[in-house]
Design an enzyme around this catalytic site. Structure first.
Site, short mmCIF file in Angstrom:
data_model
loop_
_atom_site.label_atom_id
_atom_site.label_comp_id
_atom_site.label_asym_id
_atom_site.label_seq_id
_atom_site.Cartn_x
_atom_site.Cartn_y
_atom_site.Cartn_z
N GLY A 215 0.69 -1.16 -0.03
CA GLY A 215 0.13 -0.06 -0.01
C GLY A 215 0.87 1.29 -0.09
O GLY A 215 0.32 2.29 0.56
N HIS B 3 1.05 0.76 -13.37
CA HIS B 3 1.66 -0.37 -13.64
C HIS B 3 3.39 -0.09 -13.70
O HIS B 3 3.66 1.16 -14.26
CB HIS B 3 1.53 -0.87 -15.11
CG HIS B 3 2.26 -2.10 -15.24
ND1 HIS B 3 1.82 -3.18 -14.75
CD2 HIS B 3 3.29 -2.30 -16.22
CE1 HIS B 3 2.56 -4.21 -15.01
NE2 HIS B 3 3.47 -3.68 -15.93
N GLU C 152 -10.87 -3.81 -20.98
CA GLU C 152 -11.05 -5.14 -20.61
C GLU C 152 -9.70 -5.99 -20.76
O GLU C 152 -9.48 -6.99 -20.47
CB GLU C 152 -12.01 -5.95 -21.53
CG GLU C 152 -13.27 -5.40 -21.27
CD GLU C 152 -13.89 -4.25 -22.05
OE1 GLU C 152 -13.11 -3.72 -22.44
OE2 GLU C 152 -15.19 -4.13 -22.21
N ASP D 299 -3.45 -4.37 -18.58
CA ASP D 299 -2.26 -3.32 -18.69
C ASP D 299 -2.48 -2.74 -20.09
O ASP D 299 -1.42 -2.32 -20.62
CB ASP D 299 -0.99 -3.91 -18.41
CG ASP D 299 -0.70 -4.63 -17.11
OD1 ASP D 299 -1.37 -4.08 -16.25
OD2 ASP D 299 0.11 -5.59 -16.73
C1 GAR Z 1 3.50 -0.82 -7.43
O1 GAR Z 1 4.93 -0.82 -8.01
C2 GAR Z 1 2.71 -1.05 -8.54
O2 GAR Z 1 2.90 -0.46 -9.77
C3 GAR Z 1 2.38 -2.52 -8.76
O3 GAR Z 1 2.68 -2.83 -7.55
C4 GAR Z 1 3.24 -2.18 -6.60
C5 GAR Z 1 2.30 -1.87 -5.44
O4 GAR Z 1 3.06 -1.36 -4.39
N1 GAR Z 1 1.58 -2.90 -9.45
C6 GAR Z 1 1.23 -3.80 -10.41
O5 GAR Z 1 2.21 -4.44 -10.73
C7 GAR Z 1 -0.01 -4.01 -11.33
N2 GAR Z 1 0.15 -4.71 -12.16
P1 GAR Z 1 2.50 -0.76 -3.18
O6 GAR Z 1 1.63 -2.21 -2.54
O7 GAR Z 1 3.60 -0.45 -2.29
O8 GAR Z 1 1.56 0.46 -3.54
#
Ligand code: GAR
Length: 213
Positions: free
Chosen positions: A15, A112, A145, A148
């Site tokens: 988070g 992403h 849909e 990414d």
């Molecule tokens: C972040 O780097 C975000 O971009 C990635 O997960 C991480 C979450 O970090 N999201 C993805 O890979 C979505 N495909 P966080 O839990 O510390 O916010």
């Protein structure tokens, strides 16, 4: 005065992206309210962060649902119960079905950790390092849909160094994520994002003229 957007933030883990949005709202840089934080797993830090900020939060545990459809219906129920107007995926590691996407058509954002359309999927940093590209970054986009794939709102680049590990690269990209996601949300809140097919135009001011690019 127009009412504030009500954000529903969906997370799966730590988070820190959520935290960056909470902090940006506190600093007055994002004019929105987080109506609810939902996670698909119990006991994750995102729930603690929300609780600490006195934001309604709950886990809609994917394991407790027989199908993705049932799980997503429960998510939508919670989002609707909180009168959410913009769904913000912040480290939410599940692909959403057309059912969910249609329920919030044009009102779902994702971040992403790569420069899309390169290196989509669940292991962006690993794939970036394996491929040997010299530049990576992050992308905020609307969700459609596809995985990414939706129209791109903002991107930020970072260099990839020869001695990078997944962890060092992720940390460099995260710093950018924490700046760019609040910025994209605020643009949305100001009514400055105009989607035309795959293009997202950034208007100079709400409903006003475009920025000439
Ligand atoms: C972040 O780097 C975000 O971009 C990635 O997960 C991480 C979450 O970090 N999201 C993805 O890979 C979505 N495909 P966080 O839990 O510390 O916010």
């Amino acid at each position: 005065m127009p009412t504030k957007e009500r954000l529903g933030v969906l997370c799966s883990g730590r988070g820190t992206d959520l935290q960056s949005i909470i902090d940006a709202i506190d600093r007055g840089e994002v004019n929105a309210e987080i109506a609810v934080v939902l996670t698909d797993k119990p006991n994750v830090m995102a729930l603690e962060r929300a609780a600490k900020a006195k934001i309604k939060n709950l886990c809609v545990n994917r394991q407790e649902f027989a199908s993705r459809e049932d799980f997503e219906r429960a998510l939508v129920r919670e989002l609707q119960a909180a009168s959410v107007t913009l769904v913000v995926l912040a480290g939410f590691m599940r692909l959403l079905s057309p059912y969910f996407v249609h329920a919030y058509q044009g009102r779902i954002m994702n971040i992403h950790p790569s420069l899309l359309p390169s290196f989509g999927g669940a292991h962006a940093h690993r794939d970036v390092l394996a491929y040997g590209v010299k530049v990576s970054g992050c992308t905020v986009h609307f969700v459609d849909e596809g995985m990414d794939r939706g129209p791109i709102i903002l991107q930020e680049a970072v260099p990839v160094w020869e001695n990078d590990t997944e962890e060092t690269l992720a940390a460099r990209v995260l710093e950018k994520e924490h700046l760019v996601y609040p910025k994209a949300i605020q643009l949305y809140c100001e009514g400055r994002l105009k989607v035309e097919g795959r293009q997202v135009r950034i208007l100079d001011f709400a409903g006003g003229k475009e920025n000439g690019q």
